[in-house]
Design a protein around this motif. Structure first.
Motif, PDB file in Angstrom:
ATOM      1  N   ASP A 101       0.809  -1.214   0.000  1.00  0.00           N
ATOM      2  CA  ASP A 101       0.000   0.000   0.000  1.00  0.00           C
ATOM      3  C   ASP A 101       0.847   1.271   0.000  1.00  0.00           C
ATOM      4  OD1 ASP A 101       0.984  -0.309   2.548  1.00  0.00           O
ATOM      5  OD2 ASP A 101      -0.889   0.229   3.561  1.00  0.00           O
ATOM      6  N   LEU A 102       2.108   1.161  -0.393  1.00  0.00           N
ATOM      7  CA  LEU A 102       2.980   2.324  -0.548  1.00  0.00           C
ATOM      8  C   LEU A 102       3.527   2.319  -1.970  1.00  0.00           C
ATOM      9  CD1 LEU A 102       5.009   2.309   2.800  1.00  0.00           C
ATOM     10  CD2 LEU A 102       2.948   3.612   2.249  1.00  0.00           C
ATOM     11  N   PHE A 103       3.410   3.466  -2.639  1.00  0.00           N
ATOM     12  CA  PHE A 103       3.742   3.523  -4.059  1.00  0.00           C
ATOM     13  C   PHE A 103       4.684   4.693  -4.336  1.00  0.00           C
ATOM     14  CE2 PHE A 103      -0.477   1.861  -3.344  1.00  0.00           C
ATOM     15  CZ  PHE A 103      -0.508   0.695  -4.090  1.00  0.00           C
ATOM     16  N   LEU A 104       5.446   4.557  -5.410  1.00  0.00           N
ATOM     17  CA  LEU A 104       6.330   5.632  -5.853  1.00  0.00           C
ATOM     18  C   LEU A 104       6.005   5.981  -7.303  1.00  0.00           C
ATOM     19  CD1 LEU A 104       9.823   4.519  -4.455  1.00  0.00           C
ATOM     20  CD2 LEU A 104       8.377   6.375  -3.599  1.00  0.00           C
ATOM     21  N   PRO A 105       5.970   7.276  -7.627  1.00  0.00           N
ATOM     22  CA  PRO A 105       5.734   7.667  -9.020  1.00  0.00           C
ATOM     23  C   PRO A 105       6.975   7.424  -9.871  1.00  0.00           C
ATOM     24  CG  PRO A 105       6.191   9.602  -7.696  1.00  0.00           C
ATOM     25  CD  PRO A 105       6.153   8.436  -6.739  1.00  0.00           C
ATOM     26  N   VAL A 163       6.874   0.257  -3.699  1.00  0.00           N
ATOM     27  CA  VAL A 163       8.294   0.500  -3.438  1.00  0.00           C
ATOM     28  C   VAL A 163       9.104  -0.740  -3.804  1.00  0.00           C
ATOM     29  CG1 VAL A 163      10.002   1.059  -1.670  1.00  0.00           C
ATOM     30  CG2 VAL A 163       7.733   2.139  -1.609  1.00  0.00           C
ATOM     31  N   GLY A 164       8.596  -1.907  -3.408  1.00  0.00           N
ATOM     32  CA  GLY A 164       9.307  -3.149  -3.712  1.00  0.00           C
ATOM     33  C   GLY A 164       9.422  -3.392  -5.202  1.00  0.00           C
ATOM     34  N   GLU A 165       8.353  -3.122  -5.936  1.00  0.00           N
ATOM     35  CA  GLU A 165       8.381  -3.315  -7.390  1.00  0.00           C
ATOM     36  C   GLU A 165       9.383  -2.375  -8.047  1.00  0.00           C
ATOM     37  OE1 GLU A 165       3.718  -4.756  -8.020  1.00  0.00           O
ATOM     38  OE2 GLU A 165       4.266  -2.635  -8.170  1.00  0.00           O
ATOM     39  N   LEU A 166       9.472  -1.150  -7.540  1.00  0.00           N
ATOM     40  CA  LEU A 166      10.391  -0.192  -8.148  1.00  0.00           C
ATOM     41  C   LEU A 166      11.847  -0.518  -7.811  1.00  0.00           C
ATOM     42  CD1 LEU A 166       9.658   2.074 -10.022  1.00  0.00           C
ATOM     43  CD2 LEU A 166       9.978   3.699  -8.163  1.00  0.00           C
ATOM     44  N   LEU A 167      12.077  -1.061  -6.624  1.00  0.00           N
ATOM     45  CA  LEU A 167      13.446  -1.453  -6.270  1.00  0.00           C
ATOM     46  C   LEU A 167      13.967  -2.552  -7.193  1.00  0.00           C
ATOM     47  CD1 LEU A 167      13.259  -1.402  -2.370  1.00  0.00           C
ATOM     48  CD2 LEU A 167      14.678   0.063  -3.819  1.00  0.00           C
ATOM     49  N   ALA A 168      13.043  -3.328  -7.747  1.00  0.00           N
ATOM     50  CA  ALA A 168      13.455  -4.364  -8.702  1.00  0.00           C
ATOM     51  C   ALA A 168      13.829  -3.758 -10.051  1.00  0.00           C
ATOM     52  CB  ALA A 168      12.330  -5.388  -8.873  1.00  0.00           C
ATOM     53  N   ARG A 169      13.537  -2.456 -10.221  1.00  0.00           N
ATOM     54  CA  ARG A 169      13.905  -1.726 -11.448  1.00  0.00           C
ATOM     55  C   ARG A 169      14.713  -0.504 -11.029  1.00  0.00           C
ATOM     56  NH1 ARG A 169       7.800  -1.088 -12.523  1.00  0.00           N
ATOM     57  NH2 ARG A 169       8.459   0.750 -13.732  1.00  0.00           N
ATOM     58  N   PRO A 170      15.939  -0.704 -10.566  1.00  0.00           N
ATOM     59  CA  PRO A 170      16.715   0.371  -9.921  1.00  0.00           C
ATOM     60  C   PRO A 170      17.020   1.562 -10.823  1.00  0.00           C
ATOM     61  CG  PRO A 170      18.095  -1.545 -10.350  1.00  0.00           C
ATOM     62  CD  PRO A 170      16.690  -1.970 -10.622  1.00  0.00           C
ATOM     63  N   LYS A 171      16.880   1.417 -12.133  1.00  0.00           N
ATOM     64  CA  LYS A 171      17.143   2.536 -13.038  1.00  0.00           C
ATOM     65  C   LYS A 171      15.935   3.476 -13.167  1.00  0.00           C
ATOM     66  CE  LYS A 171      21.327   1.446 -14.461  1.00  0.00           C
ATOM     67  NZ  LYS A 171      22.491   2.353 -14.227  1.00  0.00           N
ATOM     68  N   SER A 172      14.812   3.105 -12.576  1.00  0.00           N
ATOM     69  CA  SER A 172      13.599   3.919 -12.671  1.00  0.00           C
ATOM     70  C   SER A 172      13.796   5.253 -11.969  1.00  0.00           C
ATOM     71  CB  SER A 172      12.415   3.176 -12.048  1.00  0.00           C
ATOM     72  OG  SER A 172      12.175   1.954 -12.709  1.00  0.00           O
ATOM     73  N   LEU A 173      13.236   6.307 -12.558  1.00  0.00           N
ATOM     74  CA  LEU A 173      13.376   7.662 -12.022  1.00  0.00           C
ATOM     75  C   LEU A 173      12.162   8.035 -11.182  1.00  0.00           C
ATOM     76  CD1 LEU A 173      14.677   9.465 -15.250  1.00  0.00           C
ATOM     77  CD2 LEU A 173      16.036   8.687 -13.293  1.00  0.00           C
ATOM     78  N   THR A 226      15.710  11.132  -9.743  1.00  0.00           N
ATOM     79  CA  THR A 226      16.873  10.316  -9.391  1.00  0.00           C
ATOM     80  C   THR A 226      16.523   8.843  -9.550  1.00  0.00           C
ATOM     81  OG1 THR A 226      17.714  11.962  -7.828  1.00  0.00           O
ATOM     82  CG2 THR A 226      18.461   9.696  -7.516  1.00  0.00           C
ATOM     83  N   GLU A 227      17.493   8.068 -10.006  1.00  0.00           N
ATOM     84  CA  GLU A 227      17.277   6.626 -10.089  1.00  0.00           C
ATOM     85  C   GLU A 227      17.060   6.064  -8.686  1.00  0.00           C
ATOM     86  OE1 GLU A 227      20.510   4.782 -12.078  1.00  0.00           O
ATOM     87  OE2 GLU A 227      20.199   5.867 -13.974  1.00  0.00           O
ATOM     88  N   VAL A 228      16.104   5.179  -8.569  1.00  0.00           N
ATOM     89  CA  VAL A 228      15.779   4.608  -7.259  1.00  0.00           C
ATOM     90  C   VAL A 228      17.010   3.944  -6.646  1.00  0.00           C
ATOM     91  CG1 VAL A 228      14.354   2.911  -6.054  1.00  0.00           C
ATOM     92  CG2 VAL A 228      13.367   4.286  -7.887  1.00  0.00           C
ATOM     93  N   GLY A 229      17.795   3.296  -7.473  1.00  0.00           N
ATOM     94  CA  GLY A 229      18.980   2.612  -6.961  1.00  0.00           C
ATOM     95  C   GLY A 229      20.059   3.548  -6.462  1.00  0.00           C
ATOM     96  N   GLN A 230      19.949   4.846  -6.761  1.00  0.00           N
ATOM     97  CA  GLN A 230      20.956   5.822  -6.341  1.00  0.00           C
ATOM     98  C   GLN A 230      20.520   6.648  -5.132  1.00  0.00           C
ATOM     99  OE1 GLN A 230      24.036   5.928  -7.763  1.00  0.00           O
ATOM    100  NE2 GLN A 230      23.295   4.137  -8.914  1.00  0.00           N
TER     101      GLN A 230
END
Length: 594
Positions: A101-105, A163-173, A226-230
């Protein structure tokens, strides 16, 4: 009916026009939600390309038009964020990684500098439309939002990644706030509701700008992608939280395995009746003759003018001036009330009984005609009977016939009179208006159903559109034209009640009091059917469309204005939502109006 408020300037304000709020419990699929978003945000909103093209072609004549397009565009860009999520700047170390239930744009790189510069230059070159100072203030808000928005808009998904889904795509901005002030200035609810301006259009647009500003309660010049992984632990990101449980349940429905829902059965082909339904000649068919004993009305106490509507123009409305509203509908104001429908009905019923001199124990039946009652059990008619002190009646029930409520109510009242031989109390009421009375009727006719395009011409609640009322204009006009033409043909075919040679019942009508749906539409359709506008009475300019109550209120007002100054034979046609229609020919004596 969604609530309104009265601000400190005494003006009526509709908060829901400025704070988008959808009922997500009604959406089963993403396609249903997308249809609402398309209707409310996309269809009227210009894209960046549209705005720039109009700027380059010098299509804007004044600053207001450009600002309005900017606001519509920004509402569209925020269409998902405003309806589904609450944005909360949060330190990255404090963001849970594994919650659903936590999301990132997520954004793509965009450089809008040239577009913003072109729009700003065009604005400066345009003349002020009404008030240069207020328009400049609105411009500063909207241009700052436009300059710093991180996406063009079309690429933004409704359901953001967790958040978990985006961490799996660390290049996402995603958003990275270089500085965060928890007390960053914004506009409170009262700031928005209490804002006032002499120009209605600017009042509405300033409120919209305030709401849009609040979507970005941080220093937008100090925001980057910023990239999520950074991201580092002390960096601030913007976490999207579901606005409420219904939004979260909707997201889970869409992302999860969908159960197969039973399909709606297809409508059968529309078949005409074996023979036409003949009008009911009351004098020829019945023994107990109805007569008017009292007519009483309760109207809404709060006028809402066309100026008020423009002040409350929503992000999803087509632009329309005060004069255009009057020209297209015939309405100059409508009446709102802070009372509940049942209380209005009770007040009008009490006035009717007092005017008639009848006691509660004399009433044989109570009929309540409405399409906006919220009482299902007990029915509002039953509730009224109890409130009026009626220990028992032969029948107390509600009739749902929308704008044809009066003809349906009269038809049933006449039949009940034959059974009980006692007065019947007929109430036609909607949220903002009410009318009570017993009637003297000479001719009745009711209709229902038709082609599915007409049956579905007005739907409320409509699950495909957030359970809001949905009106399909061309289908409504087709329904009215068909029913009104059929009614007039029947009156032309019936003989003159006084036996005048070569004359019809239509010739004997002194006044036509139609359902007050839309003056322009009804007048034009009547003309097409050969009826002059001078024969019709309207009060829609003062009270608006009150559905089942419109004919009773119009009869009351016609007496008050002296239009009905003696007993007159009145033709009262009603037609509208759900493909219903009906009419009554009745004699109205002004002496019975309370």
């Amino acid at each position: 009916m969604k609530p309104f408020v009265i601000n400190r300037y005494g003006r009526i304000v509709f908060p829901f026009n400025f704070f988008p709020e959808l009922d997500f419990s009604t959406f089963q699929t993403l396609d249903q939600f997308a249809a609402v978003i398309k209707r409310d945000f996309e269809e009227k909103a210009p894209t960046e390309i549209d705005i720039l093209a109009r700027v380059e072609s010098r299509g804007y004549k004044g600053r207001f038009d450009l600002l309005r397009d900017l606001a519509l565009h920004l509402f569209w860009v925020n269409r998902y964020a405003m309806t589904m999520y609450e944005k909360r700047p949060t330190r990255w170390r404090d963001v849970a990684r594994h919650r659903d239930d936590l999301f990132l744009p997520v954004f793509a790189v965009r450089d809008g500098t040239e577009t913003t510069t072109a729009i700003e230059s065009a604005y400066r070159a345009l003349p002020a439309t009404w008030d240069e100072g207020t328009e400049d203030k609105i411009c500063r808000v909207l241009l700052d939002l436009f300059r710093h928005k991180k996406g063009a808009g079309a690429e933004l998904p409704a359901i953001k990644p967790t958040v978990g889904e985006l961490l799996a795509r660390p290049k996402s901005l995603t958003y990275h706030l270089l500085a965060h002030n928890p007390d960053y200035p914004g506009y409170g609810h009262d700031d928005i509701i209490e804002f006032a301006h002499a120009v209605p259009e600017l009042e509405a647009l300033m409120r919209q700008a305030m709401v849009l500003h609040n979507q970005y309660r941080w220093d937008r010049a100090k925001t980057r992608l910023t990239e999520v992984g950074q991201l580092h632990d002390d960096d601030f990101v913007v976490v999207f939280h579901p606005r409420n449980d219904d939004v979260m349940h909707f997201i889970r429905r869409v992302k999860g395995v969908q159960r197969v829902r039973p399909r709606r059965s297809a409508p059968a082909p529309s078949c005409r009746p074996l023979r036409p339904y003949a009008p009911v000649d009351v004098r020829a068919r019945f023994t107990v003759m109805p007569r008017i004993e009292a007519v009483a009305v309760y109207k809404g106490e709060r006028p809402c003018t066309n100026d008020d509507l423009v002040r409350n123009a929503a992000y999803c409305w087509s632009p329309m001036t005060v004069e255009e509203i009057r020209h297209k509908t015939g309405i100059e104001q409508r009446l709102y009330t802070e009372l509940d429908l049942d209380q209005m009905a009770l007040l009008a019923a009490q006035r009717a009984l007092e005017k008639s001199g009848r006691r509660a124990e004399e009433i044989g039946a109570v009929l309540f005609c409405s399409c906006t009652s919220v009482k299902m059990m007990p029915s509002l008619a039953t509730w009224l009977s109890g409130q009026l002190g009626m220990f028992q009646t032969h029948a107390s029930c509600d009739i749902v016939a929308a704008c044809a409520g009066l003809p349906y109510g009269l038809s049933e009242a006449v039949r009940l009179l034959q059974e009980v031989e006692r007065p019947v109390l007929v109430v036609c009421g909607e949220k903002f208006s009410d009318k009570i009375g017993t009637v003297r009727t000479s001719l009745l006719q009711t209709y229902a159903s038709g082609p599915m395009s007409e049956v579905d011409s007005i739907i409320w609640p409509n699950p495909d559109f957030d359970n809001n009322i949905t009106v399909y204009g061309p289908e409504v006009r087709a329904l009215v034209k068909r029913y009104l033409g059929q009614m007039l043909d029947e009156l032309r075919a019936l003989p003159h009640p006084d036996g005048a040679a070569g004359a019809s019942l239509l010739d004997a009508i002194d006044l036509i009091v139609p359902h007050q749906a839309n003056k322009t539409m009804v007048v034009n359709i009547a003309k097409e059917a050969g009826v002059a506008a001078e024969r019709l009475y309207f009060n829609i300019e003062r009270v608006g469309n009150t559905s089942s109550a419109s004919i009773p209120i119009a009869l009351h007002d016609a007496v008050r204005e002296g239009v009905i100054d003696r007993p007159l034979r009145v033709f009262a046609p009603g037609f509208g939502a759900g493909a219903v229609g009906g009419y009554a020919v009745l004699r109205v004596d002004p002496a019975v109006v309370a």
